[in-house]
Design an enzyme around this catalytic site. Sequence first.
Site, PDB file in Angstrom:
ATOM      1  N   CYS A   1     -45.086 -10.362 -14.733  1.00  0.00           N
ATOM      2  CA  CYS A   1     -45.714 -11.611 -14.289  1.00  0.00           C
ATOM      3  C   CYS A   1     -45.361 -12.727 -15.270  1.00  0.00           C
ATOM      4  CB  CYS A   1     -47.225 -11.388 -14.243  1.00  0.00           C
ATOM      5  SG  CYS A   1     -48.220 -12.850 -13.953  1.00  0.00           S
ATOM      6  N   HIS A   2     -45.467 -13.959 -14.799  1.00  0.00           N
ATOM      7  CA  HIS A   2     -45.171 -15.079 -15.693  1.00  0.00           C
ATOM      8  C   HIS A   2     -46.113 -15.091 -16.908  1.00  0.00           C
ATOM      9  CE1 HIS A   2     -42.785 -18.919 -15.724  1.00  0.00           C
ATOM     10  NE2 HIS A   2     -43.465 -18.947 -16.856  1.00  0.00           N
ATOM     11  N   THR A   3     -47.298 -14.523 -16.756  1.00  0.00           N
ATOM     12  CA  THR A   3     -48.236 -14.508 -17.885  1.00  0.00           C
ATOM     13  C   THR A   3     -47.727 -13.613 -19.017  1.00  0.00           C
ATOM     14  OG1 THR A   3     -50.023 -14.899 -16.322  1.00  0.00           O
ATOM     15  CG2 THR A   3     -50.665 -14.183 -18.520  1.00  0.00           C
TER      16      THR A   3
ATOM     17  N   HIS B   1     -49.481  -6.111 -17.291  1.00  0.00           N
ATOM     18  CA  HIS B   1     -50.845  -6.061 -16.755  1.00  0.00           C
ATOM     19  C   HIS B   1     -50.833  -5.939 -15.234  1.00  0.00           C
ATOM     20  CE1 HIS B   1     -49.557 -10.238 -16.500  1.00  0.00           C
ATOM     21  NE2 HIS B   1     -50.409 -10.377 -15.499  1.00  0.00           N
ATOM     22  N   GLU B   2     -49.665  -5.546 -14.660  1.00  0.00           N
ATOM     23  CA  GLU B   2     -49.543  -5.507 -13.196  1.00  0.00           C
ATOM     24  C   GLU B   2     -48.990  -4.132 -12.811  1.00  0.00           C
ATOM     25  OE1 GLU B   2     -48.341  -9.277 -10.723  1.00  0.00           O
ATOM     26  OE2 GLU B   2     -46.546  -8.051 -10.912  1.00  0.00           O
TER      27      GLU B   2
ATOM     28  N   CYS C   1     -67.752  -3.951 -14.323  1.00  0.00           N
ATOM     29  CA  CYS C   1     -68.692  -2.934 -14.836  1.00  0.00           C
ATOM     30  C   CYS C   1     -69.895  -2.780 -13.915  1.00  0.00           C
ATOM     31  CB  CYS C   1     -69.147  -3.296 -16.254  1.00  0.00           C
ATOM     32  SG  CYS C   1     -70.383  -4.619 -16.327  1.00  0.00           S
TER      33      CYS C   1
ATOM     34  N   CYS D   1     -73.108  -5.997 -16.161  1.00  0.00           N
ATOM     35  CA  CYS D   1     -73.278  -7.129 -17.085  1.00  0.00           C
ATOM     36  C   CYS D   1     -73.877  -8.320 -16.335  1.00  0.00           C
ATOM     37  CB  CYS D   1     -71.940  -7.510 -17.727  1.00  0.00           C
ATOM     38  SG  CYS D   1     -70.791  -8.323 -16.591  1.00  0.00           S
TER      39      CYS D   1
ATOM     40  N   CYS E   1     -71.382  -9.722 -13.704  1.00  0.00           N
ATOM     41  CA  CYS E   1     -71.263  -8.907 -12.488  1.00  0.00           C
ATOM     42  C   CYS E   1     -72.533  -9.013 -11.645  1.00  0.00           C
ATOM     43  CB  CYS E   1     -71.004  -7.445 -12.839  1.00  0.00           C
ATOM     44  SG  CYS E   1     -69.311  -7.093 -13.378  1.00  0.00           S
TER      45      CYS E   1
ATOM     46  N   CYS F   1     -66.227 -10.298 -15.262  1.00  0.00           N
ATOM     47  CA  CYS F   1     -67.034  -9.302 -15.974  1.00  0.00           C
ATOM     48  C   CYS F   1     -66.898  -9.537 -17.479  1.00  0.00           C
ATOM     49  CB  CYS F   1     -66.508  -7.914 -15.612  1.00  0.00           C
ATOM     50  SG  CYS F   1     -67.240  -6.563 -16.542  1.00  0.00           S
TER      51      CYS F   1
ATOM     52  N   ARG G   1     -64.748  -8.140 -22.549  1.00  0.00           N
ATOM     53  CA  ARG G   1     -63.797  -9.240 -22.705  1.00  0.00           C
ATOM     54  C   ARG G   1     -63.489  -9.536 -24.189  1.00  0.00           C
ATOM     55  NH1 ARG G   1     -60.334 -12.008 -23.536  1.00  0.00           N
ATOM     56  NH2 ARG G   1     -59.492 -13.825 -22.445  1.00  0.00           N
TER      57      ARG G   1
ATOM     58  N   CYS H   1     -51.932  -7.912 -10.069  1.00  0.00           N
ATOM     59  CA  CYS H   1     -52.099  -9.310 -10.480  1.00  0.00           C
ATOM     60  C   CYS H   1     -51.684 -10.264  -9.357  1.00  0.00           C
ATOM     61  CB  CYS H   1     -51.342  -9.642 -11.766  1.00  0.00           C
ATOM     62  SG  CYS H   1     -51.658 -11.359 -12.265  1.00  0.00           S
TER      63      CYS H   1
ATOM     64  N   ARG I   1     -40.618 -11.321  -7.961  1.00  0.00           N
ATOM     65  CA  ARG I   1     -41.172 -10.295  -8.843  1.00  0.00           C
ATOM     66  C   ARG I   1     -40.085  -9.273  -9.160  1.00  0.00           C
ATOM     67  NH1 ARG I   1     -44.839 -12.789 -10.695  1.00  0.00           N
ATOM     68  NH2 ARG I   1     -46.961 -12.015 -10.923  1.00  0.00           N
TER      69      ARG I   1
HETATM   70  P1  NAD Z   1     -43.210 -17.852 -11.393  1.00  0.00           P
HETATM   71  O1  NAD Z   1     -42.328 -18.131 -12.543  1.00  0.00           O
HETATM   72  O2  NAD Z   1     -42.891 -16.722 -10.481  1.00  0.00           O
HETATM   73  O3  NAD Z   1     -43.327 -19.154 -10.462  1.00  0.00           O
HETATM   74  C1  NAD Z   1     -43.456 -20.450 -10.945  1.00  0.00           C
HETATM   75  C2  NAD Z   1     -42.861 -21.400  -9.892  1.00  0.00           C
HETATM   76  O4  NAD Z   1     -43.136 -22.734 -10.298  1.00  0.00           O
HETATM   77  C3  NAD Z   1     -41.346 -21.284  -9.744  1.00  0.00           C
HETATM   78  O5  NAD Z   1     -40.994 -21.132  -8.383  1.00  0.00           O
HETATM   79  C4  NAD Z   1     -40.825 -22.583 -10.328  1.00  0.00           C
HETATM   80  O6  NAD Z   1     -39.622 -23.026  -9.708  1.00  0.00           O
HETATM   81  C5  NAD Z   1     -41.986 -23.516 -10.025  1.00  0.00           C
HETATM   82  N1  NAD Z   1     -42.009 -24.721 -10.862  1.00  0.00           N
HETATM   83  C6  NAD Z   1     -41.739 -24.821 -12.192  1.00  0.00           C
HETATM   84  N2  NAD Z   1     -41.871 -26.102 -12.590  1.00  0.00           N
HETATM   85  C7  NAD Z   1     -42.248 -26.817 -11.505  1.00  0.00           C
HETATM   86  C8  NAD Z   1     -42.539 -28.190 -11.286  1.00  0.00           C
HETATM   87  N3  NAD Z   1     -42.496 -29.079 -12.263  1.00  0.00           N
HETATM   88  N4  NAD Z   1     -42.898 -28.580 -10.039  1.00  0.00           N
HETATM   89  C9  NAD Z   1     -42.951 -27.674  -9.018  1.00  0.00           C
HETATM   90  N5  NAD Z   1     -42.688 -26.358  -9.178  1.00  0.00           N
HETATM   91  C10 NAD Z   1     -42.352 -25.940 -10.398  1.00  0.00           C
HETATM   92  O7  NAD Z   1     -44.666 -17.663 -11.998  1.00  0.00           O
HETATM   93  P2  NAD Z   1     -45.903 -16.861 -11.357  1.00  0.00           P
HETATM   94  O8  NAD Z   1     -45.837 -15.447 -11.750  1.00  0.00           O
HETATM   95  O9  NAD Z   1     -46.016 -17.257  -9.933  1.00  0.00           O
HETATM   96  O10 NAD Z   1     -47.098 -17.526 -12.201  1.00  0.00           O
HETATM   97  C11 NAD Z   1     -47.445 -18.880 -12.000  1.00  0.00           C
HETATM   98  C12 NAD Z   1     -48.543 -19.301 -12.966  1.00  0.00           C
HETATM   99  O11 NAD Z   1     -49.755 -18.607 -12.657  1.00  0.00           O
HETATM  100  C13 NAD Z   1     -48.230 -18.968 -14.426  1.00  0.00           C
HETATM  101  O12 NAD Z   1     -48.769 -20.006 -15.228  1.00  0.00           O
HETATM  102  C14 NAD Z   1     -49.019 -17.690 -14.649  1.00  0.00           C
HETATM  103  O13 NAD Z   1     -49.298 -17.479 -16.018  1.00  0.00           O
HETATM  104  C15 NAD Z   1     -50.250 -17.984 -13.842  1.00  0.00           C
HETATM  105  N6  NAD Z   1     -51.076 -16.850 -13.398  1.00  0.00           N
HETATM  106  C16 NAD Z   1     -52.414 -17.046 -13.385  1.00  0.00           C
HETATM  107  C17 NAD Z   1     -53.253 -16.043 -12.925  1.00  0.00           C
HETATM  108  C18 NAD Z   1     -54.730 -16.265 -12.872  1.00  0.00           C
HETATM  109  O14 NAD Z   1     -55.464 -15.297 -12.680  1.00  0.00           O
HETATM  110  N7  NAD Z   1     -55.216 -17.491 -13.005  1.00  0.00           N
HETATM  111  C19 NAD Z   1     -52.703 -14.825 -12.499  1.00  0.00           C
HETATM  112  C20 NAD Z   1     -51.323 -14.671 -12.537  1.00  0.00           C
HETATM  113  C21 NAD Z   1     -50.509 -15.690 -12.982  1.00  0.00           C
HETATM  114  N1  AHE Z   2     -55.127 -16.123 -23.027  1.00  0.00           N
HETATM  115  C1  AHE Z   2     -54.934 -17.423 -22.405  1.00  0.00           C
HETATM  116  C2  AHE Z   2     -55.461 -17.468 -20.994  1.00  0.00           C
HETATM  117  C3  AHE Z   2     -54.787 -16.486 -20.093  1.00  0.00           C
HETATM  118  C4  AHE Z   2     -55.468 -16.474 -18.749  1.00  0.00           C
HETATM  119  O1  AHE Z   2     -56.056 -17.455 -18.294  1.00  0.00           O
HETATM  120  N2  AHE Z   2     -55.395 -15.348 -18.105  1.00  0.00           N
HETATM  121  C5  AHE Z   2     -55.908 -15.211 -16.737  1.00  0.00           C
HETATM  122  C6  AHE Z   2     -55.139 -14.136 -16.079  1.00  0.00           C
HETATM  123  S1  AHE Z   2     -53.422 -14.506 -15.976  1.00  0.00           S
HETATM  124  C7  AHE Z   2     -52.839 -13.116 -15.232  1.00  0.00           C
HETATM  125  O2  AHE Z   2     -51.506 -13.232 -15.030  1.00  0.00           O
HETATM  126  C8  AHE Z   2     -57.380 -14.755 -16.720  1.00  0.00           C
HETATM  127  O3  AHE Z   2     -57.785 -13.850 -16.039  1.00  0.00           O
HETATM  128  N3  AHE Z   2     -58.191 -15.437 -17.453  1.00  0.00           N
HETATM  129  C9  AHE Z   2     -59.565 -15.097 -17.604  1.00  0.00           C
HETATM  130  C10 AHE Z   2     -59.773 -14.387 -18.912  1.00  0.00           C
HETATM  131  O4  AHE Z   2     -60.930 -13.990 -19.176  1.00  0.00           O
HETATM  132  O5  AHE Z   2     -58.802 -14.210 -19.658  1.00  0.00           O
HETATM  133  C11 AHE Z   2     -55.571 -18.524 -23.229  1.00  0.00           C
HETATM  134  O6  AHE Z   2     -55.324 -19.694 -22.884  1.00  0.00           O
HETATM  135  O7  AHE Z   2     -56.278 -18.219 -24.195  1.00  0.00           O
HETATM  136 ZN    ZN Z   3     -50.299 -11.806 -14.051  1.00  0.00          ZN
END
Ligand code: NAD
Ligand code: AHE
Ligand code: ZN
Length: 387
Positions: A58-60, A80-81, A110, A113, A116, A124, A128, A187, A381
Amino acid sequence: MAEPASWAEERGAIYLRRMRTKAAVAYEAGKPLVIEDVELDGPRPGEVLVEIRATGVCHTDEFTRSGADPEGLFPAIFGHEGAGVVVDVGPGVTTLKKGDHVIPLYTPECRACKSCLSRKTNLCTAIRATQGKGVMPDGTSRFSIGKTKLHHYMGCSTFAHHTVLPEIALAKVRDDAPFDKICYIGCGVTTGIGAVIYTAKVEPGAHVVVFGLGGIGLNVIQGARIAGADRIVGVDVNPAREALGRRFGMTHFVNPKDVDDLVPHLVELTGGGADYSFECVGNVKLMRQALECCHRGWGVSVVIGVAGSGQEIATRPFQLVTGRVWKGSAFGGARGRTDVPKIVDWYMEKKIEIDALITHKLPLERINEAFDLMHQGKSIRTVVEFA
Ligand code: NAD
Ligand code: AHE
Ligand code: ZN
């Protein structure tokens, strides 16, 4: 003599059966991962040893590898996936047994908590704090190499052939689902679809804008289509994303490079502003645009993207005074042990599509290529399969 249910039960209070397993180790921010034979201690009370069969990248993972994550710790085993099989359980584990198929949860459930029990969040809080420190709930790591302890990552560390997780951080899933596809539910799939149905609660007929059509954004599009959205506008700087976006339900594509002023263009395309927008990139400028393209009075913008250390979002407060709502979503608002098995069922019943999003497969030894493919915009992916 019958075989003991687990080694830990046999030896009473000694839980340190140690094994060797293969893992990709991140020693330093910004450096490639290194494939190593690492030592893994067996599961302690409430813990489960899992053989990982497949893991998405994943991008994360890249966010933390790059050094942009304020919580990033090194040396660590990322990932994490994943999806895999229970190999052993520690004392006191009641909901899982050897042979169960599982998906690791970086957001555990859980069911006890405050969070939850509130029914207001999926976040949860049971473990954490230790998870953020790269250790198991008892404050120690199960992974080491020689005398060096390795940090766990997001409580999962799926870039290892075997890993140990708390019981509350595993979703038990059906046995007939393929690991190389359902790992993505750990994820990306759940985050994207969940953000639409659990966080935003998009309704039929809605107009939706999705920023970033990668592993998350395409799942937001698929979720919006399932929710019955009428107009689904995708925004990406990579023109190659248009075809897949349309296949998943996108009705309009916008490349910001082709437009003078993006926000008014999106407002026009959505007939006055989006009912819902989703930022799936992790870029704070886009987060602002995503909020500001929302409809006056009710538009809801959901931040999914994770932004680097020190970055902040900004907008004129007037945007909120005039009714736009800014919210965020982690793991799509899904409650892992409850919702993940259902999402696996949706995949098996062909209600959601995953296969077309898994564009590349690699063995663990070549995991660094997954980050290259991500940077080149070639993959949605990449899945790493363990032989
Ligand atoms: P990815 O790299 O697969 O996709 C990112 C997309 O954004 C690409 O298609 C890229 O071309 C596009 N992009 C980049 N710059 C851009 C711009 N300026 N304007 C428009 N499009 C643009 O990444 P992903 O795996 O889809 O993850 C995306 C984001 O979500 C990451 O920041 C990741 O860390 C986050 N994420 C968050 C959670 C969550 O639970 N909140 C879960 C998973 C991933
Ligand atoms: N550690 C980072 C934040 C990372 C983050 O926001 N993670 C998401 C999942 S990304 C999955 O690809 C998330 O679940 N956040 C809630 C949590 O409790 O972490 C930072 O900025 O410190
Ligand atoms: Zn992820």
